[in-house]
Design a protein around this motif. Structure first.
Motif, PDB file in Angstrom:
ATOM      1  N   ILE A  85       0.849  -1.185   0.000  1.00 45.47           N
ATOM      2  CA  ILE A  85       0.000   0.000   0.000  1.00 45.47           C
ATOM      3  C   ILE A  85       0.884   1.234   0.000  1.00 45.47           C
ATOM      4  N   SER A  86       0.678   2.099  -0.981  1.00 46.61           N
ATOM      5  CA  SER A  86       1.416   3.362  -1.083  1.00 46.61           C
ATOM      6  C   SER A  86       0.401   4.497  -1.125  1.00 46.61           C
ATOM      7  N   VAL A  87       0.633   5.499  -0.300  1.00 47.77           N
ATOM      8  CA  VAL A  87      -0.264   6.651  -0.236  1.00 47.77           C
ATOM      9  C   VAL A  87       0.548   7.896  -0.583  1.00 47.77           C
ATOM     10  N   ARG A  88       0.121   8.609  -1.615  1.00 42.92           N
ATOM     11  CA  ARG A  88       0.798   9.843  -2.039  1.00 42.92           C
ATOM     12  C   ARG A  88      -0.094  11.026  -1.678  1.00 42.92           C
ATOM     13  N   VAL A  89       0.485  11.934  -0.869  1.00 36.03           N
ATOM     14  CA  VAL A  89      -0.248  13.107  -0.398  1.00 36.03           C
ATOM     15  C   VAL A  89       0.692  14.310  -0.477  1.00 36.03           C
ATOM     16  N   PHE A  90       0.165  15.467  -0.863  1.00 38.87           N
ATOM     17  CA  PHE A  90       0.987  16.671  -0.821  1.00 38.87           C
ATOM     18  C   PHE A  90       1.446  16.879   0.619  1.00 38.87           C
ATOM     19  N   PHE A  91       2.756  17.007   0.822  1.00 43.07           N
ATOM     20  CA  PHE A  91       3.278  17.013   2.184  1.00 43.07           C
ATOM     21  C   PHE A  91       2.804  18.217   2.998  1.00 43.07           C
ATOM     22  N   ASP A  92       2.557  19.366   2.362  1.00 47.07           N
ATOM     23  CA  ASP A  92       2.084  20.519   3.136  1.00 47.07           C
ATOM     24  C   ASP A  92       0.665  20.292   3.656  1.00 47.07           C
ATOM     25  N   ASP A  93      -0.173  19.655   2.851  1.00 44.65           N
ATOM     26  CA  ASP A  93      -1.528  19.320   3.302  1.00 44.65           C
ATOM     27  C   ASP A  93      -1.476  18.289   4.430  1.00 44.65           C
ATOM     28  N   LEU A  94      -0.581  17.335   4.302  1.00 43.08           N
ATOM     29  CA  LEU A  94      -0.442  16.304   5.328  1.00 43.08           C
ATOM     30  C   LEU A  94       0.060  16.917   6.637  1.00 43.08           C
ATOM     31  N   GLU A  95       1.008  17.833   6.556  1.00 41.15           N
ATOM     32  CA  GLU A  95       1.486  18.514   7.768  1.00 41.15           C
ATOM     33  C   GLU A  95       0.353  19.261   8.465  1.00 41.15           C
ATOM     34  N   LYS A  96      -0.485  19.947   7.684  1.00 38.43           N
ATOM     35  CA  LYS A  96      -1.621  20.675   8.267  1.00 38.43           C
ATOM     36  C   LYS A  96      -2.598  19.712   8.948  1.00 38.43           C
ATOM     37  N   ALA A  97      -2.839  18.576   8.317  1.00 32.59           N
ATOM     38  CA  ALA A  97      -3.754  17.585   8.902  1.00 32.59           C
ATOM     39  C   ALA A  97      -3.189  17.036  10.211  1.00 32.59           C
ATOM     40  N   LEU A  98      -1.893  16.759  10.232  1.00 31.90           N
ATOM     41  CA  LEU A  98      -1.264  16.258  11.458  1.00 31.90           C
ATOM     42  C   LEU A  98      -1.287  17.326  12.548  1.00 31.90           C
ATOM     43  N   ASP A  99      -0.990  18.572  12.183  1.00 32.23           N
ATOM     44  CA  ASP A  99      -1.054  19.680  13.147  1.00 32.23           C
ATOM     45  C   ASP A  99      -2.457  19.782  13.741  1.00 32.23           C
ATOM     46  N   HIS A 100      -3.465  19.685  12.870  1.00 34.76           N
ATOM     47  CA  HIS A 100      -4.859  19.807  13.290  1.00 34.76           C
ATOM     48  C   HIS A 100      -5.263  18.655  14.206  1.00 34.76           C
ATOM     49  N   GLN A 101      -4.937  17.430  13.816  1.00 32.97           N
ATOM     50  CA  GLN A 101      -5.391  16.266  14.581  1.00 32.97           C
ATOM     51  C   GLN A 101      -4.627  16.081  15.889  1.00 32.97           C
ATOM     52  N   TYR A 102      -3.323  16.327  15.875  1.00 34.68           N
ATOM     53  CA  TYR A 102      -2.497  16.022  17.047  1.00 34.68           C
ATOM     54  C   TYR A 102      -2.062  17.258  17.826  1.00 34.68           C
ATOM     55  N   LYS A 103      -2.449  18.441  17.339  1.00 37.10           N
ATOM     56  CA  LYS A 103      -2.122  19.703  18.016  1.00 37.10           C
ATOM     57  C   LYS A 103      -0.611  19.857  18.210  1.00 37.10           C
ATOM     58  N   GLU A 104       0.148  19.433  17.192  1.00 38.93           N
ATOM     59  CA  GLU A 104       1.602  19.558  17.219  1.00 38.93           C
ATOM     60  C   GLU A 104       2.078  20.046  15.861  1.00 38.93           C
ATOM     61  N   LYS A 105       3.065  20.931  15.883  1.00 41.82           N
ATOM     62  CA  LYS A 105       3.669  21.398  14.638  1.00 41.82           C
ATOM     63  C   LYS A 105       4.569  20.275  14.109  1.00 41.82           C
ATOM     64  N   VAL A 106       4.309  19.840  12.878  1.00 42.42           N
ATOM     65  CA  VAL A 106       5.043  18.727  12.281  1.00 42.42           C
ATOM     66  C   VAL A 106       5.748  19.217  11.026  1.00 42.42           C
ATOM     67  N   ASN A 107       7.018  18.872  10.908  1.00 44.85           N
ATOM     68  CA  ASN A 107       7.791  19.186   9.714  1.00 44.85           C
ATOM     69  C   ASN A 107       8.213  17.864   9.084  1.00 44.85           C
ATOM     70  N   ILE A 108       7.555  17.501   7.997  1.00 50.98           N
ATOM     71  CA  ILE A 108       7.824  16.227   7.336  1.00 50.98           C
ATOM     72  C   ILE A 108       9.143  16.276   6.563  1.00 50.98           C
ATOM     73  N   LEU A 109       9.461  17.437   5.980  1.00 50.02           N
ATOM     74  CA  LEU A 109      10.685  17.552   5.184  1.00 50.02           C
ATOM     75  C   LEU A 109      11.947  17.454   6.034  1.00 50.02           C
ATOM     76  N   LYS A 110      11.944  18.166   7.157  1.00 52.78           N
ATOM     77  CA  LYS A 110      13.119  18.187   8.035  1.00 52.78           C
ATOM     78  C   LYS A 110      12.667  17.923   9.471  1.00 52.78           C
ATOM     79  N   PRO A 111      12.293  16.684   9.758  1.00 59.62           N
ATOM     80  CA  PRO A 111      11.776  16.396  11.098  1.00 59.62           C
ATOM     81  C   PRO A 111      12.859  16.491  12.177  1.00 59.62           C
ATOM     82  N   VAL A 112      12.487  17.086  13.296  1.00 55.99           N
ATOM     83  CA  VAL A 112      13.377  17.123  14.449  1.00 55.99           C
ATOM     84  C   VAL A 112      13.486  15.716  15.032  1.00 55.99           C
TER      85      VAL A 112
END
Length: 158
Positions: free
Chosen positions: A34-61
């Protein structure tokens, strides 16, 4: 003149929201890949919204934390049933390709697949115009469907 200019420029300023999910059964191992392709900026916003955390997919801490959040989010918003049985799948990781994140999962080996039910509401809470494309390949037969928000489920028969 201004109206004509707006007609041509509107698509540039109005983004589209789409994800692509590829589900393929490996003919030898019988595992669903299973492969899921999503625009990473939209995915970051969804993760921020759902988990109440700022997420950086490109350069994760903390890559492990991002992996956990991605896996959890996608499992909550992408559910599969094979032959009327809920399917669990293992998160393998993600990679960035241009402006999108590819997230990878696999299932255990499965018996002959007669039908797959897909529930996919990825990013529906974030975008009213979200569309999720689904492509499923079983025994060399490929079937596709598109789920436009709010329609989030489809059945494919093989």
């Amino acid at each position: 003149m201004l109206n004509i200019l707006l007609i041509y420029l509107l698509p540039i300023f109005h983004p589209f929201y789409v994800s692509v999910t590829e589900i393929t059964q490996d003919p030898k191992s019988k595992v669903l890949q299973i492969s899921v392709r999503v625009f990473f900026d939209d995915l970051e916003k969804a993760l921020d919204h759902q988990y109440k955390e700022k997420v950086n997919i490109l350069k994760p801490v903390d890559r492990k934390k991002v992996d956990l959040l991605l896996a959890d989010y996608i499992r909550k918003h992408l559910q599969l049933k094979v032959n009327q049985q809920n399917l669990s799948f293992k998160y393998l990781g993600y990679e960035i390709e241009e402006d999108a994140a590819w997230c990878y999962f696999e299932s255990p080996a499965l018996p002959a697949i007669k039908n797959i039910e897909v529930k996919n509401d990825l990013l529906f809470a974030e975008h009213e115009s979200q569309s999720n494309m689904i492509h499923v390949t079983v025994n060399g037969k490929r079937k596709s469907t598109k789920l436009d928000n709010p329609k989030s489920s489809a059945s494919l028969f093989f």
